[in-house]
Design an enzyme around this catalytic site. Structure first.
Site, PDB file in Angstrom:
ATOM      1  N   HIS A  34      82.561  55.639  45.211  1.00  0.00           N
ATOM      2  CA  HIS A  34      83.124  56.154  43.962  1.00  0.00           C
ATOM      3  C   HIS A  34      82.235  57.305  43.493  1.00  0.00           C
ATOM      4  CE1 HIS A  34      84.683  56.540  40.028  1.00  0.00           C
ATOM      5  NE2 HIS A  34      83.669  55.942  39.412  1.00  0.00           N
ATOM      6  N   ASN A  47      84.217  62.738  38.223  1.00  0.00           N
ATOM      7  CA  ASN A  47      84.645  61.345  38.328  1.00  0.00           C
ATOM      8  C   ASN A  47      86.153  61.269  38.057  1.00  0.00           C
ATOM      9  OD1 ASN A  47      85.165  58.627  37.978  1.00  0.00           O
ATOM     10  ND2 ASN A  47      83.364  58.238  36.703  1.00  0.00           N
ATOM     11  N   CYS A  72      87.648  52.374  37.349  1.00  0.00           N
ATOM     12  CA  CYS A  72      87.167  53.159  38.499  1.00  0.00           C
ATOM     13  C   CYS A  72      87.160  52.348  39.798  1.00  0.00           C
ATOM     14  CB  CYS A  72      85.773  53.704  38.220  1.00  0.00           C
ATOM     15  SG  CYS A  72      85.754  54.830  36.826  1.00  0.00           S
TER      16      CYS A  72
HETATM   17  O1  UT7 Z   1      82.862  55.627  36.698  1.00  0.00           O
HETATM   18  C1  UT7 Z   1      82.316  54.599  35.949  1.00  0.00           C
HETATM   19  C2  UT7 Z   1      80.874  54.553  36.172  1.00  0.00           C
HETATM   20  N1  UT7 Z   1      80.222  55.558  35.376  1.00  0.00           N
HETATM   21  C3  UT7 Z   1      78.996  55.836  35.685  1.00  0.00           C
HETATM   22  O2  UT7 Z   1      78.512  55.287  36.640  1.00  0.00           O
HETATM   23  C4  UT7 Z   1      78.197  56.755  34.808  1.00  0.00           C
HETATM   24  C5  UT7 Z   1      76.779  56.249  34.724  1.00  0.00           C
HETATM   25  N2  UT7 Z   1      75.901  57.028  33.886  1.00  0.00           N
HETATM   26  C6  UT7 Z   1      75.511  58.269  34.209  1.00  0.00           C
HETATM   27  O3  UT7 Z   1      75.968  58.842  35.171  1.00  0.00           O
HETATM   28  C7  UT7 Z   1      74.405  58.906  33.382  1.00  0.00           C
HETATM   29  O4  UT7 Z   1      73.832  57.927  32.536  1.00  0.00           O
HETATM   30  C8  UT7 Z   1      74.902  60.113  32.525  1.00  0.00           C
HETATM   31  C9  UT7 Z   1      75.211  61.303  33.432  1.00  0.00           C
HETATM   32  C10 UT7 Z   1      76.123  59.710  31.739  1.00  0.00           C
HETATM   33  C11 UT7 Z   1      73.818  60.529  31.538  1.00  0.00           C
HETATM   34  O5  UT7 Z   1      72.595  60.804  32.212  1.00  0.00           O
HETATM   35  P1  UT7 Z   1      71.209  60.211  31.661  1.00  0.00           P
HETATM   36  O6  UT7 Z   1      70.131  60.714  32.501  1.00  0.00           O
HETATM   37  O7  UT7 Z   1      71.387  58.696  31.567  1.00  0.00           O
HETATM   38  O8  UT7 Z   1      71.104  60.880  30.237  1.00  0.00           O
HETATM   39  P2  UT7 Z   1      71.068  60.198  28.789  1.00  0.00           P
HETATM   40  O9  UT7 Z   1      72.362  59.561  28.460  1.00  0.00           O
HETATM   41  O10 UT7 Z   1      69.832  59.370  28.674  1.00  0.00           O
HETATM   42  O11 UT7 Z   1      70.893  61.474  27.860  1.00  0.00           O
HETATM   43  C12 UT7 Z   1      69.695  62.260  27.883  1.00  0.00           C
HETATM   44  C13 UT7 Z   1      69.787  63.309  26.818  1.00  0.00           C
HETATM   45  C14 UT7 Z   1      70.121  62.761  25.435  1.00  0.00           C
HETATM   46  O12 UT7 Z   1      69.411  63.485  24.478  1.00  0.00           O
HETATM   47  P3  UT7 Z   1      68.065  62.889  23.824  1.00  0.00           P
HETATM   48  O13 UT7 Z   1      68.469  61.574  23.210  1.00  0.00           O
HETATM   49  O14 UT7 Z   1      67.120  62.697  24.981  1.00  0.00           O
HETATM   50  O15 UT7 Z   1      67.694  63.929  22.865  1.00  0.00           O
HETATM   51  C15 UT7 Z   1      71.602  63.062  25.304  1.00  0.00           C
HETATM   52  O16 UT7 Z   1      72.005  63.228  23.963  1.00  0.00           O
HETATM   53  O17 UT7 Z   1      70.830  64.244  27.137  1.00  0.00           O
HETATM   54  C16 UT7 Z   1      71.695  64.390  26.037  1.00  0.00           C
HETATM   55  N3  UT7 Z   1      73.057  64.646  26.549  1.00  0.00           N
HETATM   56  C17 UT7 Z   1      73.468  65.875  26.877  1.00  0.00           C
HETATM   57  N4  UT7 Z   1      72.881  67.084  26.824  1.00  0.00           N
HETATM   58  C18 UT7 Z   1      73.596  68.127  27.259  1.00  0.00           C
HETATM   59  C19 UT7 Z   1      74.030  63.762  26.792  1.00  0.00           C
HETATM   60  N5  UT7 Z   1      75.107  64.388  27.304  1.00  0.00           N
HETATM   61  C20 UT7 Z   1      74.780  65.702  27.349  1.00  0.00           C
HETATM   62  C21 UT7 Z   1      75.473  66.851  27.781  1.00  0.00           C
HETATM   63  N6  UT7 Z   1      74.842  68.043  27.716  1.00  0.00           N
HETATM   64  N7  UT7 Z   1      76.727  66.797  28.282  1.00  0.00           N
END
Ligand code: UT7
Length: 321
Positions: free
Chosen positions: A248, A278, A115
């Protein structure tokens, strides 16, 4: 001694026609429009058509940038393509684009910094323009990330899209405008937190994107803010002096967090994450072109670009448009 600057002669971009909304994704994977909007700010993304390749998106963005600059492929002496989703393992996507543009002179090569690729490519182009003998470099960020997503993995497949952006940099003496400073970093300790689980040497497969989102998020906010501060400090500027922040486009919450840390107003942040998602190396030039075309970014504005991605890699570019 005269000052040589890499000046932006033109910008362009291209998005595939097909729009895929969050609702559409929620029919095939266990997710919802509400979750994707709240956690990432993404509403929709573009997905390349069957038979439409990274080189096709990059070629179209390049043509748009050439038109914007009032130049033709005959005027270029170098093409640098930042991509993680090349058409082939080899030849480079850059040489395919060179052929598509009908460019019979100069050189073309790809670079790989995921990225952060566009920021790295601009740094390389700037250095090559300053070192000579190059006079005009076409820098492209082009991706078909949809081709390396695991469409059953809801933690990654909802976050990415396809697209391309391009910028033409020209060597000029005693220019007021152009690239002012570049800052790039990487730290391979974190290579497992955001990676593709395949490749020619290890698996002889292309692989799929895997990400520890929460950990990537934390590093991204911290490292991006530091990169922007360092990039500005090296030329005795405060980040608060900039007119526009072109980041980005990974997550609206990352953009908001970085802007807060740097004391930037929300209206100074160019955000396309809602519509593009992204697009990896394409996201910065796509956002830049969108803001030039809608009239927000104007000539002489002071602009900070930044990116963060797999590796980890990250960086920032300070420029006067
Ligand atoms: O380009 C390279 C750089 N990339 C980035 O900078 C991405 C950085 N990370 C992020 O943007 C965020 O961490 C995400 C958008 C990927 C995720 O957001 P988050 O607030 O960190 O959520 P999480 O991973 O902690 O997930 C929270 C919950 C989980 O469930 P439990 O464990 O709380 O029951 C996940 O399983 O959300 C669940 N989950 C989803 N639910 C519905 C994960 N993906 C999804 C989904 N739909 N697509």
């Amino acid at each position: 001694m005269s000052q040589i600057r890499s000046v932006i002669s033109g910008v362009g971009s291209y998005l595939p026609e097909r729009i895929v909304t969050n609702d559409e994704l929620s029919k095939t994977v266990d997710t919802s429009d509400e979750w994707i909007r709240n956690r990432s700010g993404i509403h929709e993304r573009r997905i390349a058509a069957d038979g439409q390749y990274t080189s096709d998106l990059g070629t179209q963005a390049a043509k748009n940038a050439l038109e914007d600059a009032g130049l033709s492929a005959d005027d270029l002496d170098l093409i640098i393509v930042a991509t993680t989703t090349p058409d082939f393992t080899f030849p480079s996507t850059a040489t395919i684009i060179q052929e598509n543009l009908g460019m019979r002179q100069g050189a073309a090569f790809d670079i790989q910094a995921v990225c952060s690729g566009f920021i790295y490519a601009v740094h390389i182009a700037d250095a090559m323009l300053k070192a000579g003998p190059y006079k005009r470099v076409l820098v492209i960020g082009a991706e078909t990330f949809s081709r390396i997503l695991d469409w059953t993995d809801r933690t990654t497949c909802v976050l990415f899209g396809d697209g391309a952006g391009a910028m033409i940099l020209s060597r000029e003496e005693n220019a007021e405008n152009g690239i002012i400073n570049n800052f790039i970093r990487s730290d391979g300790r974190y290579c497992n937190l955001l990676q593709v689980d395949g490749g020619p040497s290890r698996t002889q497969t292309v692989g799929h994107v895997r990400m520890e989102g929460k950990q990537v998020f934390k590093h991204a906010v911290k490292d991006i803010a530091l990169a922007m501060k360092s990039c500005a400090a090296e030329v005795d500027l405060e980040p608060s002096a900039i007119d526009w922040f072109v980041p980005h486009q990974a997550n609206q919450r990352i953009l908001d967090g970085v802007a807060r840390q740097l004391g930037l107003k929300p209206e100074q942040v160019i955000s396309t994450v809602a519509k593009h998602a992204n697009t990896s190396a394409a996201s910065v030039p796509l956002a830049f072109d969108a803001a030039v075309k809608d009239g927000r970014i104007k000539r002489n504005d002071l602009i900070m670009l930044e990116a963060f991605g797999g590796g980890f890699t990250w960086g920032a570019t300070l420029l006067r448009y």
